[in-house]
Design an enzyme around this catalytic site. Structure first.
Site, short mmCIF file in Angstrom:
data_model
loop_
_atom_site.label_atom_id
_atom_site.label_comp_id
_atom_site.label_asym_id
_atom_site.label_seq_id
_atom_site.Cartn_x
_atom_site.Cartn_y
_atom_site.Cartn_z
N CYS A 413 0.83 -1.21 0.00
CA CYS A 413 0.00 0.00 0.00
C CYS A 413 0.86 1.26 0.00
CB CYS A 413 -1.00 -0.04 1.16
SG CYS A 413 -2.43 0.99 0.85
N GLY A 415 3.69 1.44 0.98
CA GLY A 415 5.00 0.92 0.56
C GLY A 415 5.14 0.86 -0.95
N HIS A 557 -3.48 -4.92 0.49
CA HIS A 557 -2.89 -5.45 1.73
C HIS A 557 -3.01 -6.98 1.71
CE1 HIS A 557 -2.39 -1.73 4.09
NE2 HIS A 557 -3.40 -1.30 3.39
N GLU A 559 -1.53 -9.10 3.22
CA GLU A 559 -1.33 -9.72 4.53
C GLU A 559 -2.66 -10.12 5.19
OE1 GLU A 559 -0.84 -6.55 3.82
OE2 GLU A 559 -1.14 -5.20 5.53
N1 GLN Z 1 -2.02 6.75 2.90
C1 GLN Z 1 -2.12 6.02 1.69
C2 GLN Z 1 -3.49 6.13 1.05
O1 GLN Z 1 -4.43 6.52 1.69
C3 GLN Z 1 -1.78 4.55 1.92
C4 GLN Z 1 -2.79 3.83 2.73
C5 GLN Z 1 -2.30 2.53 3.26
O2 GLN Z 1 -1.11 2.25 3.26
N2 GLN Z 1 -3.18 1.71 3.79
O3 GLN Z 1 -3.63 5.82 -0.10
#
Ligand code: GLN
Length: 591
Positions: A413, A415, A557, A559
């Site tokens: 995400c 990352g 995500h 995970e």
């Molecule tokens: N802050 C970023 C977004 O809102 C990433 C969100 C996250 O890593 N869950 O897109």
């Protein structure tokens, strides 16, 4: 009726992953006549591991082929966990249907190998919101609306509905908090009434308590347990079994004493002593005969359990063949619970590679302040999801380090977003590229708010949430690692691509206006949202580098769906690459 909806998949007998609605005899009968309920309460102190206990009981039932679902009751007034700080409350877990839940829902999913949903996490906020809404709509016209019966009825209706939606044979209900808390009272009253409604042979109360060890007198002290059971009895609930947390196995003498003072039979007092690995807990309770209590009390058939996954996992964890160290560069490094699913996914991937994964928490701010070299100690670098500008530049540096030093990188995400920012700045020549989340005035907004987010008002449940498809591009590393899943989902083997589903929780995306520039500079877009634009290209769901041992980053995500039985592909590939690097390094030192 409550409006809660439970999505419940993969709950077929013996680990089958199919929907389970019609696969057992008797499903046509009214479910409410057959469903049994196990209520788990906690006493003495919080953080006793009630979630692990509940999940382990579920695992033991699932190992016997029962259709099980689990409900977590959170007595706080928030409607869901989405607006709480992970630093205090731990990770916000996301379900397929896009609910933002307590992290225990994730533990249930992993231990029970089922997919849960919005209805499985009941909070005080939801209950009151529903009751007040009904009152305004006139549903209780001319009545005085009260905790008993209106609030307790709403709680019971929600629990019953979860069981029905899942066609569950057994519903586990964990009441959060500690007996004696003011805020959990309506919930205890509701579960007290439920025994009255469903009968003794269809309900079981399990109470989890703490047995402190006093060094000065060198003995376990049973008094707190006695008091906590007395308090529970004061609410009309006599536990049928106790799970006692302690440092070492509870001595027989303490067990007898507890039984005597709490009115619980001696063979219904179980000892959950500190385990070297959480996956050892189901077996620990199995050995002590906890399933016998369930069978006896709930009239369940005696079935030989299939506990191999747990036993194999514990074996690998105790005697790993490989060992890798992973640096997780994040913000909440002092609170590992903020990344619980991530740690579990790394563990699953480690077990799949017969490797022990040592996780090191690296403060993104420390990296930003110049301490990049510490990353050289790791066999892999992972940048997890996150929000807000704090530590961002450290995460960008971590992605750069992994790219340049050819160290395996997994971006989740945020990352992925920082990996794209890094690539834009240092490879594609887009100086000062950024996400508008961190710099609204950046000349190159390579990551930007998703258009539908522009209209969003308010904060709860408003992100892009839940399970969304990703089209995996053929010939990419991502297609390679997802091959196991794609073979079942329409793809045709290694590298062929296809569609997979992963859970999401974000507001920002890679800006479509920059995709061509980034691609021209060599960034591989390995996953996109299927068919969202005329060019057949949608949101960037995943990127990777072709000339690198393993540099994979995803917007989702993964995970959240990783299980011991089915580790998450991007994680498995990441650990495999880390193992390879570790070996290569060892060889380089030896020669
Ligand atoms: N802050 C970023 C977004 O809102 C990433 C969100 C996250 O890593 N869950 O897109």
């Amino acid at each position: 009726m409550a409006s809660a909806r439970a999505v419940h998949r993969g709950a077929g007998p013996k680990g089958s992953t199919e929907r389970c609605y019609d696969d057992r005899p008797g499903v046509g009968e009214p479910v409410d006549q057959r469903t049994k309920y196990v209520f788990v309460t906690g006493g003495v102190v919080s953080s006793l591991g009630k979630g692990i206990t509940t999940s382990s009981v579920g695992a033991l039932l699932r190992a016997r082929g029962y259709r099980v679902t689990a409900v977590k009751i959170d007595p706080y007034i928030n409607v869901d966990a989405g607006t709480m700080r992970p630093y205090e409350h731990g990770e916000v877990f996301v379900t397929d249907d896009g609910a933002e839940t307590d992290l225990d829902i994730g533990t249930y999913e992993r231990f029970l190998d089922v997919d849960l949903g919005r209805g499985n996490n009941i909070t005080t906020g939801q209950v009151y919101q529903a009751v007040i809404q009904k009152e305004r709509q006139g549903a209780y016209l001319s009545q005085t609306v009260q905790v008993i019966p209106h609030v307790t009825d709403e709680i019971k209706a929600r629990i019953y509905e979860v069981g029905e939606a899942a066609h569950a044979e057994i519903v586990l209900v964990e009441v959060g908090g500690t007996v004696g808390d003011i805020e959990s009272l309506p919930f205890l009253e509701a579960i007290r009434q439920m025994r009255f409604e469903v009968g003794r042979d269809r309900s079981l109360y399990l109470h989890v308590t703490l047995l402190p060890y006093l060094g000065s007198s060198e003995e376990y002290k049973t008094k707190p347990t006695q008091h906590s059971v007395a308090a529970l009895r004061g609410y009309g609930i006599q536990p049928d079994g106790l799970v006692v947390r302690s440092k070492t196995p509870v001595p027989d003498e303490s067990r007898r004493k507890i039984a005597l003072f709490t009115n619980v039979e001696g063979d219904a007092v179980f000892s959950a002593y500190d385990a070297d690995h959480v996956y050892a807990v189901p077996e620990m309770l199995e050995q002590q005969g906890l399933p016998r209590l369930l069978e006896r009390h709930l009239g369940l058939e005696r079935v030989t359990p299939e506990l191999r996954v747990w036993q194999d996992a514990v074996r690998v964890l105790r005697q790993p063949e490989e060992r890798v160290s992973i640096g997780v560069v994040g913000k909440y490094v002092a609170m590992p619970d903020a990344y619980l699913s991530l740690m579990e996914a790394l563990k699953h991937a480690g077990i799949a590679n017969r490797a022990q994964v040592d996780i090191d928490w690296v403060s993104a701010e420390a990296v930003a302040d110049g301490d990049v070299d510490q990353l050289a100690a790791f066999d892999g670098v992972l940048v997890p999801g996150g929000f807000g500008v704090r530590g961002i530049e450290g995460k960008v540096l971590a992605a750069r380090f992994a790219r340049e030093q050819r160290v395996p990188y997994l971006g989740i995400c945020l990352g992925m977003q920082v990996a794209v920012i890094e690539f834009a700045r240092h490879v594609a020549g887009l100086e000062a590229a950024n996400s508008t989340e961190f710099d609204p005035y950046t000349p190159h907004p390579v990551v930007d708010l998703m258009p539908e987010q522009l209209e969003v008002e308010g904060m709860g449940g408003t992100m892009r949430l839940g399970s969304w498809p990703m089209s995996v591009q053929p010939g990419t590393r991502l297609a390679d690692v997802y091959a196991v899943r794609l073979e079942h989902g329409g793809g045709t083997g290694t590298g062929a691509g296809g569609t997979v589903h992963e859970r999401h929780r974000h507001r920002y995306e890679v800006n479509p206006r920059y995709v061509a520039r980034l691609r021209d500079a060599g960034l591989v877009v390995s996953g996109v949202t299927p068919g969202m634009s005329g060019r057949g290209e949608g949101l960037v769901e995943a990127v990777e580098l072709s000339d690198h041992p393993y540099f994979v980053a995803v917007q989702s995500h993964p995970e959240f769906t990783s299980r011991l039985m089915r580790p998450s592909p991007p994680f498995t590939g990441f650990i495999r690459a880390a193992v390879a690097l570790r070996r290569a390094r060892a060889q380089a030192v030896a020669s």
